[in-house]
Design an enzyme around this catalytic site. Structure first.
Site, PDB file in Angstrom:
ATOM      1  N   SER A 458      40.830 -22.359 -15.162  1.00 11.71           N
ATOM      2  CA  SER A 458      40.452 -22.906 -13.667  1.00 11.71           C
ATOM      3  C   SER A 458      39.167 -22.769 -13.374  1.00 11.71           C
ATOM      4  O   SER A 458      38.675 -21.562 -13.424  1.00 11.71           O
ATOM      5  CB  SER A 458      41.410 -22.445 -12.629  1.00 11.71           C
ATOM      6  OG  SER A 458      42.833 -22.985 -12.659  1.00 11.71           O
ATOM      7  N   CYS A 681      48.287 -20.747  -6.948  1.00  7.49           N
ATOM      8  CA  CYS A 681      47.742 -20.763  -8.450  1.00  7.49           C
ATOM      9  C   CYS A 681      47.881 -19.216  -8.944  1.00  7.49           C
ATOM     10  O   CYS A 681      47.752 -18.202  -8.359  1.00  7.49           O
ATOM     11  CB  CYS A 681      46.203 -21.100  -8.407  1.00  7.49           C
ATOM     12  SG  CYS A 681      45.419 -20.833 -10.015  1.00  7.49           S
ATOM     13  N   ASP A 727      48.881 -24.703  -9.479  1.00 12.72           N
ATOM     14  CA  ASP A 727      48.448 -24.519 -10.871  1.00 12.72           C
ATOM     15  C   ASP A 727      48.755 -23.402 -11.325  1.00 12.72           C
ATOM     16  O   ASP A 727      48.008 -22.264 -11.236  1.00 12.72           O
ATOM     17  CB  ASP A 727      46.654 -24.728 -10.554  1.00 12.72           C
ATOM     18  CG  ASP A 727      45.662 -24.579 -11.922  1.00 12.72           C
ATOM     19  OD1 ASP A 727      46.404 -24.606 -13.096  1.00 12.72           O
ATOM     20  OD2 ASP A 727      44.688 -24.706 -11.994  1.00 12.72           O
ATOM     21  N   TRP A 729      50.777 -20.752 -14.840  1.00 13.44           N
ATOM     22  CA  TRP A 729      50.916 -20.430 -15.941  1.00 13.44           C
ATOM     23  C   TRP A 729      51.892 -19.305 -16.246  1.00 13.44           C
ATOM     24  O   TRP A 729      52.091 -18.430 -15.143  1.00 13.44           O
ATOM     25  CB  TRP A 729      49.866 -20.232 -16.670  1.00 13.44           C
ATOM     26  CG  TRP A 729      49.009 -19.076 -16.210  1.00 13.44           C
ATOM     27  CD1 TRP A 729      49.120 -17.728 -16.306  1.00 13.44           C
ATOM     28  CD2 TRP A 729      47.832 -19.215 -15.105  1.00 13.44           C
ATOM     29  NE1 TRP A 729      48.380 -17.097 -15.550  1.00 13.44           N
ATOM     30  CE2 TRP A 729      47.524 -17.768 -14.702  1.00 13.44           C
ATOM     31  CE3 TRP A 729      47.420 -20.197 -14.389  1.00 13.44           C
ATOM     32  CZ2 TRP A 729      46.699 -17.485 -13.745  1.00 13.44           C
ATOM     33  CZ3 TRP A 729      46.362 -19.861 -13.340  1.00 13.44           C
ATOM     34  CH2 TRP A 729      45.978 -18.555 -13.114  1.00 13.44           C
TER      35      TRP A 729
END
Length: 730
Positions: A458, A681, A727, A729
């Site tokens: 990012s 995020c 966003d 992961w």
């Protein structure tokens, strides 16, 4: 009027003669033109004028299978190619492996009865199709879309579906489910069950467990028998005795990079961006590192927006390159120039530019640092250097439990597995005297090991403040493997983050320190050829990293009056640094234009941030106060330090979700009354889920209901209206 010279007349006459020859060329020279043969074999691209008709291509190339892949990072494409290879090896059937973006789907209802279509579909982001599958999904879900025969009848179609997803995300494998449901609704027949691969655990094991049953159902439905195929190579590798050195790819990622010609910089032609700043962000980096890198994009034509991702193209560590070269018996001819040809371009394209060298392929083009796949090991077994090595690698290939314990828990790469099976010491620095060579054909290495992909980060800056540079915030991945009876505890290194750490050390003239003060061994950070091919990534004392930008929908609302809530612990704070910079730039312009009270009606920007300790890993600690000052009180930051007091009354740690609950009144007011936006995020497995749960609790109570009903409904509505964006992961 000037008189006409004899030379002018001659030129005029010659022009008239040439014009006459051109006009009557067909009749004058017809006798000398060779006649075309009456029967011409169609090429795969000659599909009656429509290169987007995949059924015509199947017929022209005698392909009985079309395999479509929805892929964002290349993984679904790899599995599509694997399915095509297995269909050929098992049944002798050839396939057309297709990017759905390149084809139209009106002719899906004309697929011949003896043919079938495979859909290998990844789910991206929050239940979205990958970029190349958007049109396919629209065609399948749009009730007004009609196929070539009119209507939406696919009763003659046979298909297979395999999905790629991650269970830590809410919309696990939803795209493959959509495809399956839509096809069944239109009368198509699925062969076998729909496969679901979970990247959070083991995509490889899920695929292996699914495929055998699928192939059995496939054989029955298609009327084919196993054994009609055979082991055939995908590629032909030739060593070239002579080739112009300047035309050999030594790690260049595109033809433009090799020839040093200008062009657009994207995923197919990354830009070598000079490092202008590279520094450590952790205040106490003894055992952990977090690197801040600023990459100069001036003159590249690259643009970005806050919230976008930057792809960094790393190389593999020199230790692993040498290990695999030795294990393949190629070390002595590592710099030999080779060319690679695809034996079936419709099935398998050469995944990197050629001609190149053995060492370059392992260093720059294939992911030799990835976990060695179980199916791959079966391919290597027949080339074992001795019976003991063959037995060892076959056990890893056939016994799922042993593979998981030794290879997966041990985090073993292909070169390490070959060494281990041959009885070599994988902890020793690889050398000819301690590494047994396996005579595995190099074409099998190219077929078995996937392409080395860029690592995405990012972007942690705003183009409004930094128009000519992209900032990266990267925590360095380094951990210890789980020991077992064959492999002791070892350090494991992430490729992309350690590549950036190497760049940081080199750019600053620093020595890489020894690590492992708490582990079983002292080890140095792995080294990489950061100078790049032909020294292209180093200019005097300036180092460069090849990059490209990937667009994102992770964006601030355009109206600054809307409240914004950002949740980003650890490096999850990276895009929010860009968000805050974006607002700072807008604030400066607004105040300059409208005076000191220009921000009076702006919505509050709230950041919930967490890390271990305030004096150890607090990212950008010195920047946030200055941003708050410029935003005139419109920026507020709440911090949770999990390994320092205060703790909860029961002694447990405080995390970002606890901060949200503490601020529940202002959070609920910003979302429900202020129509605010929420951004999360970071870690998808634990943090993101915990934050969504506490948001549901906050909103449910604020609406006079419960978290399970009103709260969950409100969170769902926020997502549907793009007011809750993730966003994350795993």
């Amino acid at each position: 009027m000037a008189s006409t010279s004899s030379s002018d007349v001659l030129i005029l006459a010659l022009g008239v003669a040439l014009a006459a020859l051109y006009l009557f060329r067909d009749s004058l020279f017809a006798a000398s033109k060779p006649k075309l043969a009456s029967s011409i074999t169609k090429s795969l691209d000659d599909t009656d004028g429509n290169p987007r008709d995949f059924v015509a291509k199947m017929k022209a190339g005698n392909k009985r299978l079309a395999i479509f892949y929805g892929s964002q990072t290349g993984t679904a494409e790899e599995y599509a190619i694997r399915l095509a290879k297995e269909a050929k090896a098992k049944f002798g059937l050839t396939s057309l492996v297709c990017d759905p973006e390149e084809y139209d789907f009106e002719t899906l209802d004309t697929v011949p009865e003896d043919c079938a279509v495979f859909f290998v579909m990844a789910t991206y982001g929050e239940g979205e199709p990958t970029d190349n599958a958007v049109q396919l999904m629209q065609n399948l879900q749009d009730e007004s879309f009609e196929f070539s025969k009119g209507g939406r009848d696919l009763s003659g179609l046979k298909y297979v579906a395999f999905g790629l997803g991650n269970k830590t995300y809410e919309h696990y494998n939803v795209i493959s489910k959509y495809v399956d449901t839509a096809l069944e609704k239109m009368g198509a027949t699925r062969m076998g069950v729909r496969g679901e691969g979970d990247d959070d655990k083991s995509m490889e094991e899920d695929y292996l467990e699914w495929k055998d049953g699928m192939w059995e159902a496939f054989a029955t439905a298609m009327g084919v028998e196993e054994g009609q195929g055979g082991d055939t190579a995908d590629f032909a590798v030739r060593e070239l005795e002579s080739h112009p050195e300047e035309k050999v790819y030594l790690g260049e990622l595109s033809a433009r990079a090799l020839t040093k010609t200008k062009g657009i910089h994207d995923a197919k032609n990354p830009f070598p961006a000079p490092l202008i700043v590279a520094r450590e962000l952790f205040q106490d980096p003894k055992d952990r590192n977090c690197v801040h890198v600023e990459l100069n994009t001036e003159g590249s034509g690259i643009t970005y927006q806050h919230g976008d991702h930057v792809g960094v193209w790393p190389s593999n560590s020199e230790l692993e390159v040498n290990r695999l070269l030795l294990a393949l018996g190629l070390y002595d001819k590592k710099d030999k120039v080779i060319n690679i040809d695809s034996l079936d371009p419709a099935l398998a394209k050469v995944p990197f530019p050629v001609p190149t060298t053995y060492a370059t392929v392992l260093r720059h083009y294939i992911d030799i640092s990835a976990l060695a796949g179980r199916q791959m090991l079966g391919t290597f077994a027949k080339f074992a250097p001795n019976p003991e090595a063959e037995a060892a690698i076959k056990e890893l290939n056939t016994n799922k439990e042993v593979y998981h314990k030794i290879v997966a828990d041990g985090c073993l790469k292909a070169g390490e597995v070959l060494q281990l099976a041959a009885g070599n010491d994988i902890r020793a620095i690889p050398a000819p005297e301690n590494t047994t060579a396996w005579p595995i054909p190099f074409d099998m290495i190219v077929s078995s090991i996937p392409r080395l992909q860029p690592r995405y980060y990012s972007i942690s800056s705003s183009p409004k403040l930094h128009p000519n540079s992209i900032h990266v915030t990267c925590v360095v991945l380094r951990y210890q493997s789980i020991p077992n009876e064959r492999v002791s505890e070892r350090w494991v290194y992430g490729v992309g983050s350690n590549f950036l750490l190497n760049l940081k050390y080199a750019a600053n003239g620093e020595e890489a320190p020894l690590i492992g003060s708490t582990g079983v061994e002292n080890a140095v950070v792995p080294t990489y050829t950061i100078e790049g091919p032909r020294g292209a990534y180093k200019q005097e004392n300036i180092y460069k990293a090849p990059i490209h930008v990937r667009r994102s929908t992770f964006r601030l609302p355009t109206n600054p009056k809307s409240p914004v809530i950002m949740v980003g612990p650890g490096t999850g704070v990276a895009p929010f640094r860009g968000f805050v910079q974006e607002r700072v730039a807008l604030a400066r312009r607004s105040i300059e234009k409208n005076g000191p009270d220009a921000l009076a009606d702006w919505g509050r920007i709230t950041l919930f941030y967490g890390c271990r300790k305030s004096n150890e890993d607090f990212l950008y600690k010195d920047e946030w106060p200055s941003y708050a000052s410029e935003l005139k009180g419109k920026f507020v930051m709440h911090t949770a330090f999990s390994r320092e007091p205060p703790y909860k009354p029961d002694g447990s740690k405080i995390y970002v979700q606890d901060l949200i609950w503490e601020q529940r009144e202002s959070v609920a007011d910003s979302i429900l009354n202020g129509k605010g936006y929420v951004y999360i995020c970071g870690d998808a497995k634990n943090m993101s889920k915990a934050v969504e749960e506490v948001l549901a609790k906050v909103l449910g109570e604020a609406k006079g209901g419960s978290a399970e009903e009103e709260g969950v409904a409100e969170v769902k509505m926020l997502k549907e209206r793009s007011r809750l964006l993730l966003d994350v992961w795993s």
